[in-house]
Write a protein that holds these residues in place. Structure first.
Motif, PDB file in Angstrom:
ATOM      1  N   GLN A  52       3.912 -15.654 -24.293  1.00  0.00           N
ATOM      2  CA  GLN A  52       4.955 -15.898 -25.292  1.00  0.00           C
ATOM      3  C   GLN A  52       4.694 -17.138 -26.128  1.00  0.00           C
ATOM      4  OE1 GLN A  52       8.999 -15.830 -23.878  1.00  0.00           O
ATOM      5  NE2 GLN A  52       9.842 -16.524 -25.825  1.00  0.00           N
ATOM      6  N   TYR A  53       4.094 -18.185 -25.534  1.00  0.00           N
ATOM      7  CA  TYR A  53       3.996 -19.474 -26.225  1.00  0.00           C
ATOM      8  C   TYR A  53       2.552 -19.945 -26.374  1.00  0.00           C
ATOM      9  CZ  TYR A  53       8.988 -19.815 -25.108  1.00  0.00           C
ATOM     10  OH  TYR A  53      10.336 -19.593 -24.994  1.00  0.00           O
ATOM     11  N   SER A  54       2.302 -20.651 -27.468  1.00  0.00           N
ATOM     12  CA  SER A  54       1.109 -21.468 -27.639  1.00  0.00           C
ATOM     13  C   SER A  54       1.554 -22.876 -28.015  1.00  0.00           C
ATOM     14  CB  SER A  54       0.189 -20.918 -28.740  1.00  0.00           C
ATOM     15  OG  SER A  54      -0.321 -19.635 -28.402  1.00  0.00           O
ATOM     16  N   SER A 101      16.516 -24.977 -25.840  1.00  0.00           N
ATOM     17  CA  SER A 101      16.381 -25.529 -24.489  1.00  0.00           C
ATOM     18  C   SER A 101      15.398 -24.762 -23.630  1.00  0.00           C
ATOM     19  CB  SER A 101      17.746 -25.549 -23.801  1.00  0.00           C
ATOM     20  OG  SER A 101      18.267 -24.225 -23.704  1.00  0.00           O
ATOM     21  N   ASP A 102      15.076 -23.527 -24.017  1.00  0.00           N
ATOM     22  CA  ASP A 102      14.181 -22.728 -23.187  1.00  0.00           C
ATOM     23  C   ASP A 102      12.709 -22.911 -23.546  1.00  0.00           C
ATOM     24  OD1 ASP A 102      14.413 -21.534 -25.643  1.00  0.00           O
ATOM     25  OD2 ASP A 102      14.575 -19.481 -24.871  1.00  0.00           O
ATOM     26  N   LEU A 103      12.396 -23.788 -24.504  1.00  0.00           N
ATOM     27  CA  LEU A 103      10.989 -24.036 -24.805  1.00  0.00           C
ATOM     28  C   LEU A 103      10.309 -24.678 -23.595  1.00  0.00           C
ATOM     29  CD1 LEU A 103      10.757 -25.403 -28.468  1.00  0.00           C
ATOM     30  CD2 LEU A 103      10.296 -23.102 -27.626  1.00  0.00           C
ATOM     31  N   ALA A 146       3.046 -28.876 -32.068  1.00  0.00           N
ATOM     32  CA  ALA A 146       3.736 -27.649 -32.466  1.00  0.00           C
ATOM     33  C   ALA A 146       3.811 -26.709 -31.277  1.00  0.00           C
ATOM     34  CB  ALA A 146       3.006 -26.975 -33.627  1.00  0.00           C
ATOM     35  N   VAL A 147       4.919 -25.986 -31.187  1.00  0.00           N
ATOM     36  CA  VAL A 147       5.094 -24.946 -30.171  1.00  0.00           C
ATOM     37  C   VAL A 147       5.331 -23.631 -30.901  1.00  0.00           C
ATOM     38  CG1 VAL A 147       6.414 -24.154 -28.178  1.00  0.00           C
ATOM     39  CG2 VAL A 147       6.094 -26.610 -28.566  1.00  0.00           C
ATOM     40  N   LEU A 148       4.500 -22.641 -30.613  1.00  0.00           N
ATOM     41  CA  LEU A 148       4.612 -21.333 -31.243  1.00  0.00           C
ATOM     42  C   LEU A 148       5.297 -20.381 -30.276  1.00  0.00           C
ATOM     43  CD1 LEU A 148       1.859 -22.779 -32.291  1.00  0.00           C
ATOM     44  CD2 LEU A 148       1.304 -20.513 -33.184  1.00  0.00           C
ATOM     45  N   ASP A 149       6.417 -19.819 -30.682  1.00  0.00           N
ATOM     46  CA  ASP A 149       7.095 -18.785 -29.907  1.00  0.00           C
ATOM     47  C   ASP A 149       6.707 -17.439 -30.507  1.00  0.00           C
ATOM     48  OD1 ASP A 149       8.850 -16.942 -28.782  1.00  0.00           O
ATOM     49  OD2 ASP A 149      10.513 -18.355 -28.678  1.00  0.00           O
ATOM     50  N   HIS A 150       5.719 -16.784 -29.896  1.00  0.00           N
ATOM     51  CA  HIS A 150       5.202 -15.537 -30.460  1.00  0.00           C
ATOM     52  C   HIS A 150       6.221 -14.406 -30.368  1.00  0.00           C
ATOM     53  CE1 HIS A 150       1.242 -17.297 -30.926  1.00  0.00           C
ATOM     54  NE2 HIS A 150       1.252 -17.675 -29.660  1.00  0.00           N
ATOM     55  N   PRO A 269      -8.072 -16.814 -17.457  1.00  0.00           N
ATOM     56  CA  PRO A 269      -6.993 -15.848 -17.250  1.00  0.00           C
ATOM     57  C   PRO A 269      -6.035 -16.258 -16.133  1.00  0.00           C
ATOM     58  CG  PRO A 269      -8.927 -15.124 -16.048  1.00  0.00           C
ATOM     59  CD  PRO A 269      -9.300 -16.446 -16.711  1.00  0.00           C
ATOM     60  N   GLU A 270      -6.264 -17.422 -15.494  1.00  0.00           N
ATOM     61  CA  GLU A 270      -5.558 -17.711 -14.243  1.00  0.00           C
ATOM     62  C   GLU A 270      -4.678 -18.955 -14.338  1.00  0.00           C
ATOM     63  OE1 GLU A 270      -6.399 -17.872  -9.423  1.00  0.00           O
ATOM     64  OE2 GLU A 270      -8.086 -17.778 -10.814  1.00  0.00           O
ATOM     65  N   ARG A 271      -3.436 -18.773 -13.895  1.00  0.00           N
ATOM     66  CA  ARG A 271      -2.501 -19.901 -13.785  1.00  0.00           C
ATOM     67  C   ARG A 271      -2.611 -20.510 -12.390  1.00  0.00           C
ATOM     68  NH1 ARG A 271       2.983 -18.106 -15.364  1.00  0.00           N
ATOM     69  NH2 ARG A 271       2.729 -19.344 -17.283  1.00  0.00           N
ATOM     70  N   LEU A 272      -2.720 -21.855 -12.330  1.00  0.00           N
ATOM     71  CA  LEU A 272      -2.615 -22.530 -11.044  1.00  0.00           C
ATOM     72  C   LEU A 272      -1.153 -22.630 -10.627  1.00  0.00           C
ATOM     73  CD1 LEU A 272      -3.772 -24.204  -8.668  1.00  0.00           C
ATOM     74  CD2 LEU A 272      -3.278 -26.228 -10.054  1.00  0.00           C
ATOM     75  N   VAL A 273      -0.337 -23.269 -11.469  1.00  0.00           N
ATOM     76  CA  VAL A 273       1.071 -23.443 -11.098  1.00  0.00           C
ATOM     77  C   VAL A 273       1.898 -23.725 -12.341  1.00  0.00           C
ATOM     78  CG1 VAL A 273       0.869 -25.940 -10.663  1.00  0.00           C
ATOM     79  CG2 VAL A 273       2.624 -24.605  -9.459  1.00  0.00           C
ATOM     80  N   MET A 274       3.122 -23.211 -12.331  1.00  0.00           N
ATOM     81  CA  MET A 274       4.099 -23.480 -13.386  1.00  0.00           C
ATOM     82  C   MET A 274       5.395 -23.924 -12.717  1.00  0.00           C
ATOM     83  SD  MET A 274       5.667 -20.943 -16.351  1.00  0.00           S
ATOM     84  CE  MET A 274       6.568 -19.910 -15.202  1.00  0.00           C
ATOM     85  N   LEU A 275       6.126 -24.820 -13.387  1.00  0.00           N
ATOM     86  CA  LEU A 275       7.432 -25.249 -12.910  1.00  0.00           C
ATOM     87  C   LEU A 275       8.383 -25.330 -14.086  1.00  0.00           C
ATOM     88  CD1 LEU A 275       9.149 -26.295 -10.488  1.00  0.00           C
ATOM     89  CD2 LEU A 275       8.524 -28.611 -11.221  1.00  0.00           C
ATOM     90  N   GLN A 276       9.502 -24.607 -13.995  1.00  0.00           N
ATOM     91  CA  GLN A 276      10.585 -24.693 -14.976  1.00  0.00           C
ATOM     92  C   GLN A 276      11.906 -24.546 -14.232  1.00  0.00           C
ATOM     93  OE1 GLN A 276      10.411 -22.170 -18.411  1.00  0.00           O
ATOM     94  NE2 GLN A 276       8.292 -22.659 -18.878  1.00  0.00           N
ATOM     95  N   ASN A 277      12.841 -25.441 -14.525  1.00  0.00           N
ATOM     96  CA  ASN A 277      14.161 -25.394 -13.888  1.00  0.00           C
ATOM     97  C   ASN A 277      14.042 -25.309 -12.365  1.00  0.00           C
ATOM     98  OD1 ASN A 277      15.681 -25.418 -16.359  1.00  0.00           O
ATOM     99  ND2 ASN A 277      15.090 -23.281 -16.650  1.00  0.00           N
TER     100      ASN A 277
END
Length: 515
Positions: A52-54, A101-103, A146-150, A269-277
């Motif tokens: 979704q984002y770049s 807020s969801d960026l 810049a944040v791109l919301d595709h 292609p691989e995510r190590l870790v993501m954290l949101q909320n």
């Protein structure tokens, strides 16, 4: 204290991350700093939720005449990141215009953690050196980004002051007016590249595979990832290589970094870790097949991968490892696998992928989460610490940035880090003094595109000192590929699987050569 950013939203108008980065932030001269974290657009159907984002950014902020960029040494990295987060929260007590807020990224820091940061987490042997010129940890606070919301087709601009927003918007308007927005994936300039030199010979790699199998038979480990490094000389820039790679192999965790030490080019292609909320997520990849020549063959290969008992067992073992890693810092009972044994397709290969989620404990923070999951189990093995000891014993040089991570750390504690696979590092050859080449002097082999091997179109040819010296005025580019070794691994097959994983990177260099 971190000062907040001013914000403005504009229609994205189907621009890609590369196009916005080239228009707003890409430096035209070195040394300079700029970053692109890019998800492909149009969004791939196979893994749309990852794309979704770049995010792209330019140079560091200047505070009291000092660029806000840092290269903490191993032993100080996590303490340093803790301090950044504390400063970020304090700085945002002021009220500035806020984006949606969801960026995922609303300001903070961009950077990388090389694989060797593991020495700060665990007590590991120190047998090898890192001959590459890049700092193991690098983080900076961008002045503008810049944040791109595709998905929503919104372009969010952020700057340290209101005039900076006007400047960014004027740059976009100028590019639009001049019809200069399209970024050629293959710049039409004369480019020459040498054959890649693999710094480990096939015989040495197969010997190392057999040694790993002995450790498995002795009960030390269940599986280990064993890698090898290659290098080549090229007149292409890192940005040109990145564009070619994105055309060949668009990936959800791609990134391009221009830095004073050189360029980092990744189509991971691989995510190590993501954290949101306070929701943590890791996405291990384990299990690979080549893409089929026809759609029917592609489906058959995917079915073979899914039904292969060995591949499934290895994958489940690594999923369990990642569950345990998350379990160290997540609330009891919240860690769950919400995707298991999913097929994801990329240009040259398809992968088995799973996704694990959990809720971060109240007493743990973002940095605790990185400590718990870094480096990824898919590029070390199981159990992780013993595998890292074996990797240090058997691989000829330290991994440096390879198999580490890059991404963002948001001031709110949000985080997204990839794993630096499918990655190249590039620096001027004149600055290297041949050090990296010497690591493979005894056993290095070049590879051409002949097709006599049943396993691969990459066939070894002996390298010569003359070929290296003839490229002294060019850039040197390094890559690293590997395979997961288990009890019944065939050493020759693992060698050719590793070579196959390098094909997209090597194809990018060849594409630039042949234009």
């Amino acid at each position: 204290m971190t000062k907040p950013w001013y914000w403005r939203s504009l229609p994205l108008e189907k621009r890609t991350g590369s196009e916005v980065f080239a228009a707003l932030f890409r430096p035209t001269a070195a040394p300079a700093i700029a970053t692109l974290l890019e998800s492909p657009y149009p969004t791939p159907i196979d893994h749309s939720q990852l794309n979704q984002y770049s995010i792209c950014a330019g140079a560091p902020r200047i505070v009291d005449g000092i660029p806000q960029m840092w290269t903490p040494e191993v032993g100080e990295v996590f303490r340093f990141l803790e301090k950044l987060l504390q400063q970020g929260v304090a700085g945002h007590e002021e009220k500035f215009t806020s984006p949606a807020s969801d960026l995922p990224f609303t300001g903070g820091w961009l950077g990388w953690l090389g694989y060797d940061v593991a020495w700060e987490i665990e007590q590991l042997p120190r047998n090898k050196i890192d001959p590459l010129p890049f700092p193991i940890a690098f983080w900076y606070e961008p002045d503008c980004f810049a944040v791109l919301d595709h998905a929503q087709q919104i372009l969010w601009l952020a700057a340290s002051d209101a005039s900076g927003l006007d400047e960014l918007e004027n740059k976009l308007a100028k590019k639009d007016a001049g019809k200069e927005f399209l970024v050629s994936p293959c710049p039409r300039i004369p480019v020459s590249s040498s054959l890649p030199l693999f710094l480990t010979s096939q015989a040495d790699y197969e010997t190392a595979v057999n040694q790993v199998k002995k450790y498995i038979q002795a009960g030390d480990i269940f599986q280990a990832n064993l890698s090898l490094r290659f290098q080549a000389f090229t007149s292409a820039s890192g940005w040109e290589i990145y564009q070619a790679l994105q055309k060949i192999n668009p990936s959800p965790f791609a990134s391009y970094w221009q830095t004073p030490w050189g360029e980092l080019i990744s189509c991971s292609p691989e995510r190590l870790v993501m954290l949101q909320n306070r929701q943590a997520e890791t996405r291990p990849i384990a299990g690979t097949r080549s893409r089929g020549v026809t759609p029917e063959q592609d489906i058959q290969l995917a079915q073979d991968l899914l039904s292969n008992t060995k591949e499934r067992a290895e994958h489940i073992m690594l999923v369990d490892l990642e569950r345990n890693d998350l379990g160290r810092v997540c609330e009891w009972g919240t860690v769950a696998v919400d995707e298991l044994l999913t097929i994801e397709r990329y240009s040259h290969v398809m992968h088995l992928v799973s996704n694990i989620k959990g809720t971060l404990k109240g007493e743990c923070n973002t940095i605790d989460l990185i400590r718990a999951t870094f480096p990824g189990g898919t590029i070390t093995g199981c159990p992780k610490v013993r595998c890292m000891e074996i990797i240090e014993e058997l691989e000829p040089v330290r991994r440096s940035l390879f198999y580490g991570s890059c991404g963002y750390l948001d001031w709110r504690g949000y985080l997204d880090l990839n794993i630096l696979i499918r990655t190249l590092l590039l620096a001027p050859a004149s600055q290297q003094g041949g050090g990296a080449g010497e690591a493979g002097e005894a056993g290095g082999v070049n590879f051409s595109s002949s097709s006599s091997s049943p396993h691969s179109r990459l066939i070894p040819q002996r390298s010569t000192e003359r070929s290296r010296r003839s490229h002294s005025a060019l850039n040197i580019v390094w890559g690293q590929v590997g395979a997961g070794i288990v009890a019944d691994s065939d050493p020759e097959r693992e060698w050719y699987e590793s070579l196959h994983k390098a094909q997209a990177q090597l194809a990018a260099l060849k594409m630039l050569d042949n234009q």
